[in-house]
Design a protein around this motif. Structure first.
Motif, PDB file in Angstrom:
ATOM      1  N   SER A 522     -34.671 -33.413  80.044  1.00 48.05           N
ATOM      2  CA  SER A 522     -33.467 -32.607  80.171  1.00 48.05           C
ATOM      3  C   SER A 522     -32.688 -33.098  81.381  1.00 48.05           C
ATOM      4  O   SER A 522     -33.158 -32.990  82.518  1.00 48.05           O
ATOM      5  CB  SER A 522     -33.828 -31.125  80.336  1.00 48.05           C
ATOM      6  OG  SER A 522     -32.661 -30.346  80.488  1.00 48.05           O
ATOM      7  N   ILE A 523     -31.502 -33.671  81.146  1.00 46.41           N
ATOM      8  CA  ILE A 523     -30.680 -34.239  82.213  1.00 46.41           C
ATOM      9  C   ILE A 523     -29.246 -33.766  82.002  1.00 46.41           C
ATOM     10  O   ILE A 523     -28.658 -33.982  80.941  1.00 46.41           O
ATOM     11  CB  ILE A 523     -30.727 -35.778  82.216  1.00 46.41           C
ATOM     12  CG1 ILE A 523     -32.163 -36.264  82.396  1.00 46.41           C
ATOM     13  CG2 ILE A 523     -29.832 -36.351  83.315  1.00 46.41           C
ATOM     14  CD1 ILE A 523     -32.297 -37.762  82.332  1.00 46.41           C
ATOM     15  N   GLY A 524     -28.709 -33.134  83.023  1.00 51.29           N
ATOM     16  CA  GLY A 524     -27.308 -32.726  82.968  1.00 51.29           C
ATOM     17  C   GLY A 524     -26.987 -31.809  81.798  1.00 51.29           C
ATOM     18  O   GLY A 524     -25.896 -31.900  81.224  1.00 51.29           O
ATOM     19  N   GLY A 525     -27.912 -30.944  81.427  1.00 52.72           N
ATOM     20  CA  GLY A 525     -27.681 -30.040  80.310  1.00 52.72           C
ATOM     21  C   GLY A 525     -27.843 -30.675  78.948  1.00 52.72           C
ATOM     22  O   GLY A 525     -27.662 -30.003  77.934  1.00 52.72           O
ATOM     23  N   VAL A 683     -30.237 -43.734  82.962  1.00 46.79           N
ATOM     24  CA  VAL A 683     -29.367 -44.814  82.473  1.00 46.79           C
ATOM     25  C   VAL A 683     -28.827 -44.471  81.094  1.00 46.79           C
ATOM     26  O   VAL A 683     -27.635 -44.672  80.799  1.00 46.79           O
ATOM     27  CB  VAL A 683     -30.147 -46.146  82.449  1.00 46.79           C
ATOM     28  CG1 VAL A 683     -29.372 -47.213  81.680  1.00 46.79           C
ATOM     29  CG2 VAL A 683     -30.434 -46.620  83.867  1.00 46.79           C
ATOM     30  N   ALA A 684     -29.692 -43.936  80.217  1.00 45.98           N
ATOM     31  CA  ALA A 684     -29.245 -43.578  78.867  1.00 45.98           C
ATOM     32  C   ALA A 684     -28.214 -42.460  78.914  1.00 45.98           C
ATOM     33  O   ALA A 684     -27.223 -42.472  78.167  1.00 45.98           O
ATOM     34  CB  ALA A 684     -30.452 -43.169  78.023  1.00 45.98           C
ATOM     35  N   HIS A 685     -28.425 -41.473  79.785  1.00 44.56           N
ATOM     36  CA  HIS A 685     -27.461 -40.379  79.903  1.00 44.56           C
ATOM     37  C   HIS A 685     -26.127 -40.898  80.425  1.00 44.56           C
ATOM     38  O   HIS A 685     -25.054 -40.505  79.935  1.00 44.56           O
ATOM     39  CB  HIS A 685     -28.019 -39.291  80.829  1.00 44.56           C
ATOM     40  CG  HIS A 685     -27.104 -38.125  81.000  1.00 44.56           C
ATOM     41  ND1 HIS A 685     -26.205 -38.027  82.055  1.00 44.56           N
ATOM     42  CD2 HIS A 685     -26.928 -36.996  80.252  1.00 44.56           C
ATOM     43  CE1 HIS A 685     -25.524 -36.905  81.939  1.00 44.56           C
ATOM     44  NE2 HIS A 685     -25.942 -36.256  80.865  1.00 44.56           N
ATOM     45  N   TRP A 686     -26.154 -41.780  81.422  1.00 45.45           N
ATOM     46  CA  TRP A 686     -24.909 -42.350  81.953  1.00 45.45           C
ATOM     47  C   TRP A 686     -24.210 -43.176  80.876  1.00 45.45           C
ATOM     48  O   TRP A 686     -22.985 -43.123  80.739  1.00 45.45           O
ATOM     49  CB  TRP A 686     -25.226 -43.225  83.162  1.00 45.45           C
ATOM     50  CG  TRP A 686     -24.011 -43.677  83.927  1.00 45.45           C
ATOM     51  CD1 TRP A 686     -23.471 -43.079  85.022  1.00 45.45           C
ATOM     52  CD2 TRP A 686     -23.191 -44.811  83.637  1.00 45.45           C
ATOM     53  NE1 TRP A 686     -22.363 -43.772  85.447  1.00 45.45           N
ATOM     54  CE2 TRP A 686     -22.165 -44.843  84.603  1.00 45.45           C
ATOM     55  CE3 TRP A 686     -23.218 -45.794  82.659  1.00 45.45           C
ATOM     56  CZ2 TRP A 686     -21.186 -45.821  84.625  1.00 45.45           C
ATOM     57  CZ3 TRP A 686     -22.235 -46.778  82.663  1.00 45.45           C
ATOM     58  CH2 TRP A 686     -21.230 -46.782  83.642  1.00 45.45           C
ATOM     59  N   LEU A 687     -24.987 -43.920  80.116  1.00 42.83           N
ATOM     60  CA  LEU A 687     -24.401 -44.765  79.069  1.00 42.83           C
ATOM     61  C   LEU A 687     -23.722 -43.916  78.005  1.00 42.83           C
ATOM     62  O   LEU A 687     -22.657 -44.271  77.481  1.00 42.83           O
ATOM     63  CB  LEU A 687     -25.510 -45.623  78.438  1.00 42.83           C
ATOM     64  CG  LEU A 687     -25.080 -46.740  77.494  1.00 42.83           C
ATOM     65  CD1 LEU A 687     -24.279 -47.790  78.257  1.00 42.83           C
ATOM     66  CD2 LEU A 687     -26.309 -47.387  76.855  1.00 42.83           C
ATOM     67  N   GLU A 688     -24.307 -42.759  77.679  1.00 47.48           N
ATOM     68  CA  GLU A 688     -23.721 -41.870  76.673  1.00 47.48           C
ATOM     69  C   GLU A 688     -22.478 -41.171  77.205  1.00 47.48           C
ATOM     70  O   GLU A 688     -21.573 -40.816  76.438  1.00 47.48           O
ATOM     71  CB  GLU A 688     -24.781 -40.843  76.259  1.00 47.48           C
ATOM     72  CG  GLU A 688     -24.379 -39.955  75.088  1.00 47.48           C
ATOM     73  CD  GLU A 688     -23.713 -38.660  75.564  1.00 47.48           C
ATOM     74  OE1 GLU A 688     -23.076 -38.000  74.717  1.00 47.48           O
ATOM     75  OE2 GLU A 688     -23.842 -38.340  76.761  1.00 47.48           O
ATOM     76  N   SER A 689     -22.415 -40.993  78.540  1.00 40.82           N
ATOM     77  CA  SER A 689     -21.312 -40.232  79.123  1.00 40.82           C
ATOM     78  C   SER A 689     -20.113 -41.088  79.499  1.00 40.82           C
ATOM     79  O   SER A 689     -19.049 -40.552  79.802  1.00 40.82           O
ATOM     80  CB  SER A 689     -21.792 -39.477  80.364  1.00 40.82           C
ATOM     81  OG  SER A 689     -22.904 -38.658  80.049  1.00 40.82           O
ATOM     82  N   HIS A 690     -20.263 -42.401  79.534  1.00 44.07           N
ATOM     83  CA  HIS A 690     -19.188 -43.279  79.977  1.00 44.07           C
ATOM     84  C   HIS A 690     -18.917 -44.331  78.911  1.00 44.07           C
ATOM     85  O   HIS A 690     -19.841 -44.885  78.318  1.00 44.07           O
ATOM     86  CB  HIS A 690     -19.553 -43.978  81.293  1.00 44.07           C
ATOM     87  CG  HIS A 690     -19.737 -43.035  82.437  1.00 44.07           C
ATOM     88  ND1 HIS A 690     -20.858 -42.242  82.581  1.00 44.07           N
ATOM     89  CD2 HIS A 690     -18.947 -42.751  83.506  1.00 44.07           C
ATOM     90  CE1 HIS A 690     -20.757 -41.520  83.686  1.00 44.07           C
ATOM     91  NE2 HIS A 690     -19.599 -41.809  84.262  1.00 44.07           N
TER      92      HIS A 690
END
Length: 692
Positions: A522-525, A683-690
């Motif tokens: 769970s990262i950033g909701g 990294v995966a969360h950042w990749l999905e968000s940007h």
């Protein structure tokens, strides 16, 4: 073995049923049974510690039983020698006049061979018994120490006499002289534990401020209060076991210094610590005083006497620990004033000690340090010493200078030459004709890797090549004592564990091992379901690295740090908040906002492929690679390397060769995210968000 030890004695007052004859093997088995029973008592929670704080009850009972069994065994062996062996010897002598090849000679020879085999088996059993008894001694002393530590939970001042008695027992075990002196005015008892050149004074009173420790030497070695503080912290915490480990290190250095006075290993231990501190000073100056850069690119943070009596280097801090340190804490690390450094979570250390070596190593004489890396130095009268200069592998433009023997001895000496050299070393230098003969010893500086580092074959081979001129022994591999010249490099074994399995076993909150693996983060909701493909990288756990000198640290540390960064990336998949079950008969996988697939490569172990599949969107992907020598993480987006993420992304990325992963083509922002976080889910969360 069927030879009878002696006739069974009849009990007084009437006949008794005949007892089966006892053999030497029976006596050995009984002795092993007694030792095994005692060891089992020590291993259980309700054993010696539970019955008596010092283990006196069980120890005395076992001593009596053991003495009786040893007496019977000695009698049996004497009877075996005087009857069976002597009769066979007589048979051989009587058969000497027979025709060669006759039946009598053949039978006697056969029986003599059988007797020798049985005696060999007895010797092996006796060796095992010796090891078992030594193990029992260690267990008993440790069990008593655990009981004493529990007594000291409220502080050593509550039971000063118990601590004094424990110090006396510890001195006897380590072969140290023991003295006590009681001050009539203050009531403080000073316990002195003395070796040949080392003295440890422990002041014990009824108040906390009366507890103190001082270590001094009958040598031209400057006193270092950090050693006193290290030992004192163990006593203040009631950690008797930790205190005794440090005291044993003092006793070991004392013994080695007495055995090899010309080398003076106590002084050289201090010199190694000074060398590491000088390395840190020069590296910090080259990096503008940035301690954070030092621990990522340099040879580590020199923190002597932080964890043990000798020098230590912190060569790796996890990303989470680095992010949590304040500027003041970083500065304290650089100045070696942060006492809590040894307790920072997840850090990896090199602790430097002396160990026996197959090859001889040179120890500089008294006027010189063991290693000198200062910009200017004097060779003095030591004509056998030269200065060697080499560039730092991790910091561009920085050169290091070391003092080394001008004519190093090679390990190709014949056994006869080695024996002559050893005989010369035992003689006075005036008789040997070689003033430096006593400075060549079969001891080497060894870096203990704490904790043991799971490493792929590429890392193991790199370390062995970097230290090939050292002790010609492989890095200590847990469960493997193979010799280690460059021709004996570890081979990939089918039954060797994988890096993924070893890293996962270190994660306390990871789910039980299974392959493939999935876990929810769970990262950033957002919920990420991270799945790792089947493990591929064969690996070992490195526990120690022999060194030819401190210059090897410059080459070894980057290899260890690079492996530690890769392990941290893989561990980020396993340190989970929610385990996702999968497989037949298990609960269905919960819905996730983002599905992440991760793959490693046996042929390129420092590369990790990551495929991100956000719900309702096209797949995204990135290739991560841990670079050398700075152990940074570079990231390449799939479109840049020409991978088609629309279909099977991992299959498409798997076809991308290393030639396409040029550093200048890496994504700068994503690489920075990967380097700072060292986390595949982040990294995966950042990749999905940007949008890339």
């Amino acid at each position: 073995m069927a030879d009878v030890l002696g006739p069974a004695e009849a009990a007084e007052g009437g006949a008794v049923p005949p007892q089966p004859p006892r053999t030497v093997s029976d006596e050995f088995r009984e002795l092993q049974h007694i030792v095994g029973q005692f060891q089992a008592q020590l291993d259980t929670a309700g054993g010696t510690v539970g019955l008596h704080p010092l283990g006196a009850v069980n120890a005395d009972k076992a001593r009596v039983a053991f003495a009786q069994a040893c007496g019977r065994l000695r009698s049996g062996l004497a009877a075996y020698r005087d009857t069976t062996l002597s009769s066979w010897g007589g048979l051989l002598a009587a058969s000497a006049g027979q025709q060669p090849g006759g039946e009598a000679v053949a039978a006697a020879t056969h029986r003599a061979a059988a007797a020798m085999q049985e005696l060999g088996e007895m010797r092996r059993a006796a060796d095992v018994l010796h090891e078992d008894i030594a193990g029992c001694q260690r267990l008993l002393f440790g069990a008593a120490g655990a009981a004493v530590s529990r007594t000291f939970a409220g502080g050593t001042t509550e039971s000063p006499q118990l601590l004094i008695a424990r110090l006396a027992a510890c001195a006897k075990r380590l072969g140290l002289a023991y003295y006590t002196d009681v001050s009539e005015s203050s009531g403080v008892t000073t316990v002195t534990l003395a070796g040949g050149v080392s003295v440890v004074d422990v002041d014990i009173g009824t108040r906390a401020d009366q507890l103190s420790v001082k270590v001094s030497y009958a040598l031209s070695v400057k006193h270092d209060s950090r050693i006193d503080a290290l030992i004192l912290r163990r006593l203040q915490a009631g950690d008797v076991g930790g205190f005794e480990v440090l005291l044993e290190e003092v006793a070991t250095l004392d013994r080695l210094t007495q055995e090899h006075p010309a080398a003076n290993l106590i002084r050289n231990t201090f010199a190694v610590a000074a060398t590491l501190a000088e390395l840190q000073r020069q590296e910090l100056a080259a990096l503008g005083g940035d301690v954070g850069q030092l621990v990522q690119r340099g040879s580590g943070i020199a923190l002597p006497y932080t964890r043990h009596i000798g020098p230590s280097t912190m060569y790796f801090l996890p990303a989470t620990t680095r992010r949590g340190l304040s500027a003041q804490q970083w500065a304290a690390l650089g100045d070696n004033t942060l006492e809590a450094a040894a307790d920072l979570p997840g850090c990896r250390w090199l602790d430097f000690v002396w160990e026996p070596s197959a090859a001889e190593h040179f120890f500089l004489p008294e006027p010189l340090q063991q290693h000198c890396v200062a910009a200017a130095f004097a060779l003095g009268e030591a004509g056998a010493v030269r200065a060697a200069t080499l560039p730092h592998p991790g910091i561009h433009g920085l050169e290091m200078r070391f003092l080394e023997p001008a004519h190093p001895r090679h390990g190709s000496d014949s056994a006869q030459q080695q024996q002559q050299q050893q005989q010369q070393q035992q003689q006075p230098t005036a008789e040997s004709g070689d003033p430096d003969a006593g400075l060549w010893l079969r001891y080497a500086a060894v870096a203990r890797v704490e904790p043991a580092l799971p490493a792929c074959a590429l890392t193991v081979r790199g370390i062995m090549l970097a230290t090939a001129s050292a002790a010609r022994t492989a890095p200590g591999l847990d469960g493997d004592a193979a010799p280690g010249s460059t021709q004996d490099l570890p081979r990939l074994l089918e039954d060797a564990p994988t890096l993924e399995q070893l890293v996962r076993s270190e994660c306390a909150d990871a789910a039980p091992a299974s392959a493939p693996f999935k876990a929810a983060h769970s990262i950033g909701g957002r919920t990420l379901a991270v799945g790792l493909e089947a493990p591929q990288i064969r690996a070992w756990s490195i526990s120690r690295v022999p060194l030819a000198g401190m210059r090897d640290v410059l080459a070894v540390v980057p290899l260890l740090r690079r492996q530690a960064v890769l392990n941290e990336l893989l561990a980020s998949c396993f340190s989970v908040t929610t385990t996702v079950p999968h497989g037949a008969g298990e609960a269905p996988t919960p819905a996730a906002d983002i599905a992440v697939a991760v793959r490693t490569h046996a042929s390129d172990p420092f590369r990790v492929d990551v495929c991100v599949a956000p719900a309702g969107r096209d797949r995204l992907g990135v290739i991560l690679r841990v670079t050398e020598p700075a152990a940074g993480v570079l990231a390449w987006a799939h479109p840049v390397v020409g991978a088609d993420s629309a279909a099977d992304a991992l299959a498409a990325v798997g076809a991308v060769g290393p030639e396409a992963l040029a550093p200048e083509a890496a994504h700068s922002r994503l690489s920075r995210v990967a380097s700072i976080s060292a986390s595949i889910p982040i990294v995966a969360h950042w990749l999905e968000s940007h949008a890339l």
